[in-house]
Structures are given as C-alpha cells and as structure tokens.
Design an enzyme around this catalytic site. Sequence first.
Site, PDB file in Angstrom:
ATOM      1  N   MET A  30       0.878  -1.158   0.000  1.00 49.69           N
ATOM      2  CA  MET A  30       0.000   0.000   0.000  1.00 49.69           C
ATOM      3  C   MET A  30       0.925   1.220   0.000  1.00 49.69           C
ATOM      4  SD  MET A  30      -2.897   1.292  -0.175  1.00 49.69           S
ATOM      5  CE  MET A  30      -4.038  -0.066   0.030  1.00 49.69           C
ATOM      6  N   THR A  45       6.996   7.944 -10.195  1.00 47.89           N
ATOM      7  CA  THR A  45       6.748   6.695  -9.472  1.00 47.89           C
ATOM      8  C   THR A  45       6.281   5.587 -10.425  1.00 47.89           C
ATOM      9  OG1 THR A  45       6.040   8.004  -7.581  1.00 47.89           O
ATOM     10  CG2 THR A  45       5.517   5.653  -7.510  1.00 47.89           C
ATOM     11  N   LYS A  61       6.572  -2.903  -6.251  1.00 44.54           N
ATOM     12  CA  LYS A  61       7.172  -3.084  -7.583  1.00 44.54           C
ATOM     13  C   LYS A  61       6.621  -4.330  -8.285  1.00 44.54           C
ATOM     14  CE  LYS A  61      11.351  -0.674  -6.296  1.00 44.54           C
ATOM     15  NZ  LYS A  61      10.877   0.590  -6.851  1.00 44.54           N
ATOM     16  N   ASP A 114       8.930   0.420 -13.381  1.00 44.88           N
ATOM     17  CA  ASP A 114       8.138  -0.826 -13.407  1.00 44.88           C
ATOM     18  C   ASP A 114       7.455  -0.978 -14.760  1.00 44.88           C
ATOM     19  OD1 ASP A 114       8.787  -1.245 -10.735  1.00 44.88           O
ATOM     20  OD2 ASP A 114       7.044  -0.121 -10.038  1.00 44.88           O
ATOM     21  N   ASN A 128      18.083   0.628 -12.679  1.00 46.70           N
ATOM     22  CA  ASN A 128      18.091   2.045 -13.048  1.00 46.70           C
ATOM     23  C   ASN A 128      19.450   2.638 -12.661  1.00 46.70           C
ATOM     24  OD1 ASN A 128      18.059   2.693 -10.320  1.00 46.70           O
ATOM     25  ND2 ASN A 128      15.906   3.258 -10.270  1.00 46.70           N
ATOM     26  N   ASN A 163      10.823   2.320 -23.360  1.00 48.89           N
ATOM     27  CA  ASN A 163      10.944   3.783 -23.328  1.00 48.89           C
ATOM     28  C   ASN A 163       9.582   4.454 -23.527  1.00 48.89           C
ATOM     29  OD1 ASN A 163      13.658   4.123 -22.826  1.00 48.89           O
ATOM     30  ND2 ASN A 163      14.243   4.328 -24.981  1.00 48.89           N
ATOM     31  N   GLY A 180      16.699   7.836 -21.451  1.00 51.54           N
ATOM     32  CA  GLY A 180      16.273   6.626 -22.157  1.00 51.54           C
ATOM     33  C   GLY A 180      16.878   5.382 -21.534  1.00 51.54           C
ATOM     34  N   ASP A 209       4.918  12.621 -12.371  1.00 52.74           N
ATOM     35  CA  ASP A 209       5.279  11.743 -11.248  1.00 52.74           C
ATOM     36  C   ASP A 209       6.051  10.548 -11.817  1.00 52.74           C
ATOM     37  OD1 ASP A 209       5.415  10.099  -9.060  1.00 52.74           O
ATOM     38  OD2 ASP A 209       3.252   9.804  -8.846  1.00 52.74           O
ATOM     39  N   GLY A 243       0.769   8.637  -9.881  1.00 53.14           N
ATOM     40  CA  GLY A 243       0.485   7.361  -9.223  1.00 53.14           C
ATOM     41  C   GLY A 243       1.330   6.208  -9.740  1.00 53.14           C
TER      42      GLY A 243
HETATM   43  O1  RIB Z   1       8.414   1.339  -8.131  1.00 62.67           O
HETATM   44  C1  RIB Z   1       7.443   2.029  -7.405  1.00 62.67           C
HETATM   45  C2  RIB Z   1       7.038   1.242  -6.195  1.00 62.67           C
HETATM   46  O2  RIB Z   1       8.132   1.151  -5.317  1.00 62.67           O
HETATM   47  C3  RIB Z   1       5.928   1.849  -5.364  1.00 62.67           C
HETATM   48  O3  RIB Z   1       4.654   1.483  -5.808  1.00 62.67           O
HETATM   49  C4  RIB Z   1       6.258   1.401  -3.951  1.00 62.67           C
HETATM   50  O4  RIB Z   1       5.347   0.518  -3.394  1.00 62.67           O
HETATM   51  C5  RIB Z   1       7.657   0.797  -4.041  1.00 62.67           C
HETATM   52  O5  RIB Z   1       7.619  -0.561  -4.013  1.00 62.67           O
END
Ligand code: RIB
Length: 303
Positions: A15, A248, A43, A252, A183, A276, A225, A246, A287
């Site tokens: 979460m 984040t 991840k 992934d 990365n 890419n 890249g 973002d 998000g």
């Molecule tokens: O790669 C992003 C993720 O890293 C996030 O969702 C968080 O939970 C961490 O695991």
Amino acid sequence: MYKNIRAAVVGSINMDIVLNMKKVPDVGDNVLGTDYRYACGGKGANQAIALSRLGASVRMIGKVADDANGKKLVDNLISNGIDASGVSVDGTQTGLAAIIVDGDGKNRIIVYEGANAEIDADKACEEIRDIDLLMVQFETAEDVVVNSINTAVKKGITTVIDCGPAKDFNLEAMQGATVITPNESETQMLTGVYPDSEENIEKASRILYDRSRAKYVVLKLGDRGCSIFDGKEITILPSYPAKVVDTTAAGDCFTAAMALELVRSGDIYKASDMGNRAGGIAVSRMGADVSMPTFKELSEFNG
Ligand code: RIB
C-alpha cells in the site's frame, strides 16, 4: 498483441501513501504538502498490472497480511484481471511504502517490507510453471529472487530481473537470466559506477554482464532513455519527450513493456524502445499502478 503471453511475477505488494509537495524537506525542516492519497503499489504488483493492462495473462506470486490493506491490494490485482491465487494471505503485516513527490515529479520512497519479506522461496518456485515470462525485483528476500530465477532459467522461461530497490545483491547466485535491468542508482549500487557517460554506461554494463551472465544488460537511464549491452556492444536508445508529473513506477512500467515485447519479438532493441514508450506514458501520469498504459495507448504513443 501480447494476449497469448503467459507471465508470472514473483514480487512485492505494497500500500503506497503518496504525499505531494513543492519541495521535499531537508533535515529539521517542516514543509506543507499539497495533497496526499493512498494507492495500490509495490514493484511486483505494479509490474503485474502493467503486464495485464498490456494484454498478457498474469499470475502474481507474493504475500500480504490478513488486514484491510492486504484485502484491498488483492482485490485490486483481481480487478486488473490478474490471477492472485499465488498470493498468500498470512503475512504479519502488509507491505507499505511512503512516497514523497516534489514539484518536478521526482520521488523518494521508503518501503516497509512486512509480508513481502516473508514469502516462502520453495512455494514461490512451485508456482513457476506453464509460463513464457518470469519477472522478479529486489523487494523480496534474496533467496526468493535467486531460487525463482534459477528455477525459471532451468525451464527455459524468459526471465527479467528488475534490480529495484537499490541494494547489494549476490548476482553471481543466479546465472544466465535473459535480462537484468537496473536504473541509475541501482547500477551504481551493484557496480560502483554511476552511468552518467557513455564510458561509464559501458563500464557498468560489462560488470553486470560478467557478474550475472545475463543475455542482455538494459540500464534504465531516466530521461536519457536506456542502454542495451549484449556482451559485445552498447546501444543507447533515447527516451520519448514527456511532461513529467510523477516518476513513481515508471521503471516498473518500462520493465514490463520491454519484457513482453522481448517475448513477442525476440528483439531486445524493439523491446527496449517499447519500454521507453511505456516509461514516457507513466511519468506523465500521477500514481503507481494507475499510470500503466494499455496496449492501445502504448501503440499510439509517440511522445
Ligand atoms: O516502483 C514504485 C514502487 O516502489 C511503489 O509502488 C512502492 O510501493 C515501491 O515498491
């Protein structure tokens, strides 16, 4: 296009509590946030959702606790079309990530592993069957990652190792994966070399190649890249222009799209370009799991 691909992800389910602010605090600072929200992340789960949105049939292997967050996260996997029967619901506490995002969309993440650290390696390996692709990350215990990869390599399954989060890892224990993909900071942690120039990209890639004997080393280089090393030469593929909101889970998203295209076409260059594109879409959205594109969005994206 990816709908005949059967994939499994052995990995983390968290979460996320995400806090946005103009500037992240320095030591001793107290800053005001602009907003916050809870979001499904981890991840492993992010990569599973990315694979599923792109059309693959996906099995998630992991662990949560029998608590409110665990229930929400498993429901979220199921509503994204993922087979969550490989997720045990008997951990002590569901994983949690605290994510702070600054005004430039750059994040800092703290992960409390909880149940993710309690996945049983033997049970995870039993689930690795009838698949074309296995993806792992470093957000579970080392023996879970190593044994899962070794099991899949022995079975001739395409294997993709995402090296997040940055940690010292015994890469020598899992030889011969298809792709290893860290990365920039993960590359530095694993090789001692920050990939900030072509020379350092090559140096770091060679170290990773020698340590893991993976077929390909793909470095995720953020807004530069990615680079590909096949044991002989380095190729750098530039990123697509994107308005960063973002970052984040952009990694992934890259890894999942790259992995699927590699299984489909067998072409690591095409696959990395797809990665890419997917990363470019993910950074332009707020998000983690919700920023993953569908196959239609990915194929229509040109930056
Ligand atoms: O790669 C992003 C993720 O890293 C996030 O969702 C968080 O939970 C961490 O695991």
